[in-house]
Scaffold this motif. Structure first.
Motif, PDB file in Angstrom:
ATOM      1  N   PHE A  37       3.711 -18.376  -2.878  1.00  0.00           N
ATOM      2  CA  PHE A  37       3.868 -17.232  -3.757  1.00  0.00           C
ATOM      3  C   PHE A  37       3.288 -17.496  -5.137  1.00  0.00           C
ATOM      4  CE2 PHE A  37       7.989 -15.599  -1.509  1.00  0.00           C
ATOM      5  CZ  PHE A  37       7.235 -15.388  -0.361  1.00  0.00           C
ATOM      6  N   LYS A  38       2.962 -16.410  -5.835  1.00  0.00           N
ATOM      7  CA  LYS A  38       2.517 -16.523  -7.212  1.00  0.00           C
ATOM      8  C   LYS A  38       3.711 -16.841  -8.114  1.00  0.00           C
ATOM      9  CE  LYS A  38      -1.747 -13.867  -7.303  1.00  0.00           C
ATOM     10  NZ  LYS A  38      -2.514 -12.810  -8.009  1.00  0.00           N
ATOM     11  N   PRO A  39       3.465 -17.450  -9.294  1.00  0.00           N
ATOM     12  CA  PRO A  39       4.566 -17.895 -10.159  1.00  0.00           C
ATOM     13  C   PRO A  39       5.570 -16.801 -10.502  1.00  0.00           C
ATOM     14  CG  PRO A  39       2.521 -18.866 -10.900  1.00  0.00           C
ATOM     15  CD  PRO A  39       2.159 -17.904  -9.808  1.00  0.00           C
ATOM     16  N   GLU A  40       5.105 -15.591 -10.790  1.00  0.00           N
ATOM     17  CA  GLU A  40       6.041 -14.539 -11.180  1.00  0.00           C
ATOM     18  C   GLU A  40       6.940 -14.120 -10.016  1.00  0.00           C
ATOM     19  OE1 GLU A  40       1.975 -12.508 -10.439  1.00  0.00           O
ATOM     20  OE2 GLU A  40       2.753 -14.357 -11.353  1.00  0.00           O
ATOM     21  N   MET A  41       6.416 -14.201  -8.780  1.00  0.00           N
ATOM     22  CA  MET A  41       7.234 -13.904  -7.609  1.00  0.00           C
ATOM     23  C   MET A  41       8.224 -15.028  -7.343  1.00  0.00           C
ATOM     24  SD  MET A  41       4.586 -12.138  -4.936  1.00  0.00           S
ATOM     25  CE  MET A  41       3.898 -10.509  -5.269  1.00  0.00           C
ATOM     26  N   LYS A  42       7.790 -16.270  -7.524  1.00  0.00           N
ATOM     27  CA  LYS A  42       8.704 -17.408  -7.380  1.00  0.00           C
ATOM     28  C   LYS A  42       9.872 -17.267  -8.354  1.00  0.00           C
ATOM     29  CE  LYS A  42       5.154 -20.813  -6.110  1.00  0.00           C
ATOM     30  NZ  LYS A  42       4.536 -22.111  -6.478  1.00  0.00           N
ATOM     31  N   LYS A  43       9.561 -16.933  -9.597  1.00  0.00           N
ATOM     32  CA  LYS A  43      10.602 -16.802 -10.616  1.00  0.00           C
ATOM     33  C   LYS A  43      11.597 -15.722 -10.246  1.00  0.00           C
ATOM     34  CE  LYS A  43      11.354 -16.027 -15.548  1.00  0.00           C
ATOM     35  NZ  LYS A  43      10.721 -15.866 -16.884  1.00  0.00           N
ATOM     36  N   ASP A  44      11.102 -14.581  -9.803  1.00  0.00           N
ATOM     37  CA  ASP A  44      11.979 -13.474  -9.437  1.00  0.00           C
ATOM     38  C   ASP A  44      12.900 -13.867  -8.284  1.00  0.00           C
ATOM     39  OD1 ASP A  44      12.811 -10.583  -9.283  1.00  0.00           O
ATOM     40  OD2 ASP A  44      11.855 -10.782  -7.326  1.00  0.00           O
ATOM     41  N   ILE A  45      12.348 -14.502  -7.255  1.00  0.00           N
ATOM     42  CA  ILE A  45      13.146 -14.893  -6.092  1.00  0.00           C
ATOM     43  C   ILE A  45      14.175 -15.954  -6.480  1.00  0.00           C
ATOM     44  CG2 ILE A  45      13.072 -16.026  -3.836  1.00  0.00           C
ATOM     45  CD1 ILE A  45      10.320 -14.675  -3.438  1.00  0.00           C
ATOM     46  N   LEU A  46      13.741 -16.976  -7.215  1.00  0.00           N
ATOM     47  CA  LEU A  46      14.660 -18.044  -7.617  1.00  0.00           C
ATOM     48  C   LEU A  46      15.800 -17.512  -8.477  1.00  0.00           C
ATOM     49  CD1 LEU A  46      12.109 -20.895  -8.379  1.00  0.00           C
ATOM     50  CD2 LEU A  46      13.887 -20.949  -6.620  1.00  0.00           C
ATOM     51  N   ASN A  47      15.498 -16.599  -9.393  1.00  0.00           N
ATOM     52  CA  ASN A  47      16.544 -16.037 -10.243  1.00  0.00           C
ATOM     53  C   ASN A  47      17.535 -15.214  -9.430  1.00  0.00           C
ATOM     54  OD1 ASN A  47      15.434 -17.251 -12.476  1.00  0.00           O
ATOM     55  ND2 ASN A  47      14.434 -15.399 -13.245  1.00  0.00           N
ATOM     56  N   ARG A  48      17.040 -14.471  -8.454  1.00  0.00           N
ATOM     57  CA  ARG A  48      17.935 -13.671  -7.620  1.00  0.00           C
ATOM     58  C   ARG A  48      18.748 -14.557  -6.671  1.00  0.00           C
ATOM     59  NH1 ARG A  48      15.487 -10.225  -4.203  1.00  0.00           N
ATOM     60  NH2 ARG A  48      13.351 -10.916  -4.557  1.00  0.00           N
ATOM     61  N   VAL A  49      18.152 -15.642  -6.194  1.00  0.00           N
ATOM     62  CA  VAL A  49      18.906 -16.594  -5.368  1.00  0.00           C
ATOM     63  C   VAL A  49      20.059 -17.191  -6.156  1.00  0.00           C
ATOM     64  CG1 VAL A  49      18.796 -18.863  -4.253  1.00  0.00           C
ATOM     65  CG2 VAL A  49      17.040 -17.160  -3.758  1.00  0.00           C
ATOM     66  N   SER A  50      19.823 -17.508  -7.426  1.00  0.00           N
ATOM     67  CA  SER A  50      20.874 -18.117  -8.246  1.00  0.00           C
ATOM     68  C   SER A  50      22.088 -17.211  -8.370  1.00  0.00           C
ATOM     69  CB  SER A  50      20.335 -18.466  -9.640  1.00  0.00           C
ATOM     70  OG  SER A  50      20.092 -17.294 -10.413  1.00  0.00           O
ATOM     71  N   GLU A  51      21.872 -15.906  -8.287  1.00  0.00           N
ATOM     72  CA  GLU A  51      22.978 -14.949  -8.378  1.00  0.00           C
ATOM     73  C   GLU A  51      23.790 -14.903  -7.091  1.00  0.00           C
ATOM     74  OE1 GLU A  51      21.133 -11.289  -9.390  1.00  0.00           O
ATOM     75  OE2 GLU A  51      20.484 -11.955 -11.383  1.00  0.00           O
ATOM     76  N   GLN A  52      23.258 -15.485  -6.008  1.00  0.00           N
ATOM     77  CA  GLN A  52      23.960 -15.505  -4.720  1.00  0.00           C
ATOM     78  C   GLN A  52      24.653 -16.845  -4.478  1.00  0.00           C
ATOM     79  OE1 GLN A  52      22.922 -11.952  -4.575  1.00  0.00           O
ATOM     80  NE2 GLN A  52      23.689 -12.533  -2.596  1.00  0.00           N
ATOM     81  N   MET A  53      24.647 -17.732  -5.485  1.00  0.00           N
ATOM     82  CA  MET A  53      25.217 -19.061  -5.329  1.00  0.00           C
ATOM     83  C   MET A  53      26.539 -19.178  -6.072  1.00  0.00           C
ATOM     84  SD  MET A  53      21.666 -21.230  -5.799  1.00  0.00           S
ATOM     85  CE  MET A  53      22.545 -22.787  -6.083  1.00  0.00           C
ATOM     86  N   HIS A  54      27.526 -19.792  -5.422  1.00  0.00           N
ATOM     87  CA  HIS A  54      28.767 -20.122  -6.109  1.00  0.00           C
ATOM     88  C   HIS A  54      28.469 -21.101  -7.244  1.00  0.00           C
ATOM     89  CE1 HIS A  54      31.426 -18.004  -3.420  1.00  0.00           C
ATOM     90  NE2 HIS A  54      30.927 -18.619  -2.351  1.00  0.00           N
ATOM     91  N   SER A  55      29.400 -21.228  -8.182  1.00  0.00           N
ATOM     92  CA  SER A  55      29.171 -22.080  -9.356  1.00  0.00           C
ATOM     93  C   SER A  55      28.862 -23.520  -8.978  1.00  0.00           C
ATOM     94  CB  SER A  55      30.390 -22.037 -10.280  1.00  0.00           C
ATOM     95  OG  SER A  55      31.554 -22.478  -9.589  1.00  0.00           O
ATOM     96  N   SER A  56      29.398 -23.964  -7.833  1.00  0.00           N
ATOM     97  CA  SER A  56      29.132 -25.331  -7.371  1.00  0.00           C
ATOM     98  C   SER A  56      28.006 -25.372  -6.336  1.00  0.00           C
ATOM     99  CB  SER A  56      30.400 -25.925  -6.752  1.00  0.00           C
ATOM    100  OG  SER A  56      30.866 -25.113  -5.677  1.00  0.00           O
ATOM    101  N   GLY A  57      27.281 -24.252  -6.198  1.00  0.00           N
ATOM    102  CA  GLY A  57      26.257 -24.147  -5.160  1.00  0.00           C
ATOM    103  C   GLY A  57      25.063 -25.051  -5.389  1.00  0.00           C
TER     104      GLY A  57
END
Length: 280
Positions: free
Chosen positions: A219-239
């Motif tokens: 993926f291009k950097p801006e798509m990587k950033k978007d996906i990674l940021n949205r993944v972080s919202e699906q992780m528990h605090s200890s994820g």
């Protein structure tokens, strides 16, 4: 293939899958898409592009996306992340989840299923205390055909020889006409779902461990950033997030920090160390 057709297909793939082919990949498109065009009764790439533009064939978009998706995988791929999962990640999460006895794991590009099945075997072999836990593994992929194969759990002799120790093969698989089939009594609930990482995935819920290995590299950097940021919202605090060996969050997303003590591309949510120090 004309330059216009090449540009249309590469733009289509970037928009629909995040796959960034770049220039001079005509040979790759032709190798994968000419057989697809013929299967749809077309003469070649030009007809395929015309059909994509018209939208007449509703299945063609998905077929093109799946034809260009790389479904390369193997059991216990790169080995070290699974060792660190066993030795560092799971013991900490199990201790934290001891009261609820719930564990949720997401394999976000599961391909033909070797990764989620490798996780199941890791849990069964090394953590007998989880026998009574509520464990869910959500395995997603863009490719429907790959998901169907993964759910079936049938692998050739060549596939099981790639990374799968013989003792685990004999314990968790049974021979069948096509090779080897995963036994049904794993004791872990795997949910197979088609998912495009470019689309919303909030409906999947929250996770303790996320595998997103060897997919963002395309993926291009801006798509990587978007996906990674949205993944972080699906992780528990200890994820914990596991990426591929050639992948990193550095310079892409500020939502993560490297998990201490791990040599692989394994990350925790940013600020977790500070929060832990404040609690202690």
């Amino acid at each position: 293939m004309s330059p216009e057709d090449y540009r249309y297909i590469t733009d289509f793939l970037l928009e629909t899958t995040g796959l960034s082919l770049g220039e001079n990949k005509e040979y790759l498109l032709e190798a994968r898409l000419i057989p697809l065009a013929q299967a749809h009764g077309m003469n070649g790439i030009q007809d395929l592009v015309l059909s994509l533009r018209s939208g007449i064939d509703p299945t063609l978009r998905q077929d093109v996306m799946e034809a260009m998706t790389t479904n390369e995988s193997s059991f216990f791929r790169d080995r070290r992340p699974f060792d660190e999962l066993k030795n560092s990640i799971l013991p900490d999460i199990i201790a934290e989840r001891s009261m609820t006895q719930k564990l949720r794991i997401w394999c976000s590009a599961c391909s033909h299923g070797q990764e989620p099945y490798s996780i199941v075997m890791t849990l069964r072999e090394h953590f007998p205390e989880l026998a009574d836990w509520n464990i869910q593994i959500v395995a997603t992929d863009l490719c429907t055909k790959a998901l169907n194969r993964a759910e079936e759990g049938v692998y050739s002799q060549f596939e099981v020889q790639r990374g799968l120790p013989v003792q685990l093969l004999m314990k968790y698989f049974e021979q069948c006409e096509q090779g080897w089939k995963i036994k049904s009594d794993s004791g872990v609930n795997i949910q197979w779902k088609r998912l495009n990482l470019l689309e919303d995935f909030k409906h999947l819920g929250m996770f303790d461990i996320v595998f997103c290995r060897n997919v963002l590299i395309y993926f291009k950097p801006e798509m990587k950033k978007d996906i990674l940021n949205r993944v972080s919202e699906q992780m528990h605090s200890s994820g914990v997030l596991l990426l591929g060996a050639a992948e990193t969050v550095l310079g892409i997303s500020d939502n993560y920090s490297k998990l201490s003590g791990c040599q692989s591309a394994i990350y925790q949510l940013a600020g977790r160390n500070v929060a832990n120090q404040a609690i202690s």
